[in-house]
Design a protein around this motif. Structure first.
Motif, short mmCIF file in Angstrom:
data_model
loop_
_atom_site.label_atom_id
_atom_site.label_comp_id
_atom_site.label_asym_id
_atom_site.label_seq_id
_atom_site.Cartn_x
_atom_site.Cartn_y
_atom_site.Cartn_z
N SER A 61 11.49 -1.97 -15.89
CA SER A 61 12.38 -1.64 -14.78
C SER A 61 13.84 -1.81 -15.19
CB SER A 61 12.06 -2.51 -13.56
OG SER A 61 12.24 -3.87 -13.86
N LYS A 62 14.17 -2.81 -16.02
CA LYS A 62 15.54 -3.00 -16.49
C LYS A 62 15.92 -1.90 -17.47
CE LYS A 62 15.19 -8.00 -16.09
NZ LYS A 62 15.06 -9.25 -16.82
N GLU A 63 14.98 -1.55 -18.36
CA GLU A 63 15.25 -0.50 -19.35
C GLU A 63 15.42 0.85 -18.69
OE1 GLU A 63 11.99 -0.69 -22.03
OE2 GLU A 63 12.48 -2.68 -22.74
N SER A 64 14.61 1.12 -17.66
CA SER A 64 14.66 2.44 -17.04
C SER A 64 16.00 2.68 -16.35
CB SER A 64 13.50 2.62 -16.05
OG SER A 64 13.63 1.74 -14.97
N VAL A 93 1.07 3.28 -9.21
CA VAL A 93 2.07 2.82 -8.25
C VAL A 93 3.38 3.57 -8.49
CG1 VAL A 93 3.34 0.78 -7.45
CG2 VAL A 93 1.00 0.55 -8.24
N ASN A 94 4.06 3.94 -7.41
CA ASN A 94 5.35 4.63 -7.49
C ASN A 94 6.47 3.61 -7.61
OD1 ASN A 94 4.12 7.13 -7.18
ND2 ASN A 94 4.33 7.08 -4.97
N ALA A 95 6.51 2.91 -8.73
CA ALA A 95 7.56 1.92 -9.01
C ALA A 95 7.43 1.48 -10.46
CB ALA A 95 7.42 0.71 -8.08
N LYS A 96 8.48 0.91 -10.99
CA LYS A 96 8.45 0.32 -12.32
C LYS A 96 8.41 -1.19 -12.18
CE LYS A 96 8.67 3.70 -15.28
NZ LYS A 96 7.58 3.94 -16.21
N TYR A 150 0.80 -1.23 0.00
CA TYR A 150 0.00 0.00 0.00
C TYR A 150 0.83 1.28 0.00
CZ TYR A 150 -4.23 -2.72 0.29
OH TYR A 150 -5.25 -3.58 -0.01
N PRO A 151 1.96 1.36 0.70
CA PRO A 151 2.74 2.61 0.64
C PRO A 151 3.23 2.97 -0.76
CG PRO A 151 3.38 1.35 2.56
CD PRO A 151 2.48 0.46 1.74
N THR A 152 3.31 2.00 -1.68
CA THR A 152 3.74 2.31 -3.05
C THR A 152 2.58 2.78 -3.92
OG1 THR A 152 3.45 0.07 -3.90
CG2 THR A 152 5.60 0.61 -2.92
N ILE A 153 1.35 2.58 -3.45
CA ILE A 153 0.17 2.97 -4.24
C ILE A 153 -0.11 4.44 -3.99
CG2 ILE A 153 -2.30 2.61 -4.59
CD1 ILE A 153 -1.84 -0.33 -3.76
N SER A 154 0.01 5.25 -5.05
CA SER A 154 -0.20 6.69 -4.87
C SER A 154 -1.63 7.10 -5.19
CB SER A 154 0.77 7.48 -5.74
OG SER A 154 0.62 7.15 -7.09
N LEU A 155 -2.36 6.28 -5.96
CA LEU A 155 -3.71 6.64 -6.35
C LEU A 155 -4.49 5.40 -6.73
CD1 LEU A 155 -5.29 9.43 -7.77
CD2 LEU A 155 -4.87 7.90 -9.67
N HIS A 156 -5.75 5.37 -6.38
CA HIS A 156 -6.64 4.33 -6.89
C HIS A 156 -8.01 4.96 -7.12
CE1 HIS A 156 -7.46 4.12 -2.55
NE2 HIS A 156 -8.66 3.69 -2.89
N ALA A 157 -8.68 4.49 -8.16
CA ALA A 157 -9.97 5.07 -8.53
C ALA A 157 -10.74 4.10 -9.42
CB ALA A 157 -9.76 6.38 -9.29
N VAL A 158 -12.05 4.29 -9.48
CA VAL A 158 -12.85 3.57 -10.45
C VAL A 158 -12.87 4.43 -11.71
CG1 VAL A 158 -15.16 2.75 -11.04
CG2 VAL A 158 -14.28 2.42 -8.72
N SER A 159 -12.47 3.85 -12.82
CA SER A 159 -12.46 4.57 -14.09
C SER A 159 -13.62 4.07 -14.94
CB SER A 159 -11.14 4.38 -14.83
OG SER A 159 -11.21 5.01 -16.09
N ILE A 164 6.72 5.54 -12.31
CA ILE A 164 5.28 5.33 -12.16
C ILE A 164 4.86 4.16 -13.03
CG2 ILE A 164 3.00 6.34 -12.59
CD1 ILE A 164 4.37 7.78 -10.36
N SER A 165 3.99 3.32 -12.49
CA SER A 165 3.36 2.24 -13.26
C SER A 165 1.86 2.36 -13.08
CB SER A 165 3.83 0.87 -12.78
OG SER A 165 5.19 0.68 -13.05
#
Length: 179
Positions: A90-93, A82-85, A58-67, A109-110
């Motif tokens: 992730s290897k390319e970045s 999510v604040n992660a790749k 949960y600490p990596t989740i910056s936003l959640h919503a129903v779209s 961001i993912s």
């Protein structure tokens, strides 16, 4: 994708709030397949039929919503930023960051989209996410611990000047109300 792994799904001991079968997972526009989404107090997890999947803390989740915007994606879904790749990106970045002179403040961001076969489950999924996310406040959110039940001091936090002169009883009784 390389980040998919095998693990047991979260259970009641981890505070399972919602289990949504037949949910398609999409990562940054790439479909990962159909599986079961587990929304637990400890983590958000998705597992496909073969037992491979991923978990998000949960600490990596910056936003959640129903779209429900069908222009953004062709089906209604639970959107999670999510604040992660993840995956091959992730290897390319890492290689890209070494080549470019980029700001250190930019976080990776993912975007995950969880598309249930039964779209009526979206509200229950969102509610479960809200409840579980609330159990994991952001430690970097400076405003989250400012409120301790007392009045909020606007001047101390925002630098705004506020007229603190007390009102006198009856001072607004002669005001004309044009409704």
């Amino acid at each position: 994708m390389s980040f998919l792994r095998s693990f047991p799904p979260p259970g009641l001991a981890e505070g399972l709030r919602q289990q949504q079968p037949d949910t398609e997972a999409v990562l940054n526009g790439k479909g990962l397949g159909t599986g079961t989404l587990y929304i637990a107090e400890s983590r958000l997890s998705w597992l496909d039929g073969s037992g491979l999947g991923f978990s998000l803390e949960y600490p990596t989740i910056s936003l959640h919503a129903v779209s429900r915007d069908l222009n953004a994606y062709p089906r209604e879904h639970l959107y999670v930023m999510v604040n992660a790749k993840f995956g091959e990106e992730s290897k390319e970045s890492v290689a890209d960051e070494e080549e470019e002179d980029s700001d250190d403040d930019i976080e990776p961001i993912s975007e995950f989209r969880f598309v249930p076969s039964d779209k009526s489950a979206l509200e229950a999924m969102f509610t479960a996410m809200c409840e579980c996310q609330a159990l994991h406040p952001d430690p970097e959110d400076e405003d989250s611990d400012d409120y301790d039940g007392d009045e909020y001091d606007v001047e101390a936090h925002d630098g705004m000047e506020v007229d603190t002169t007390p009102t006198v009883a009856g001072q607004f009784e002669d005001a004309d109300v044009d409704h």
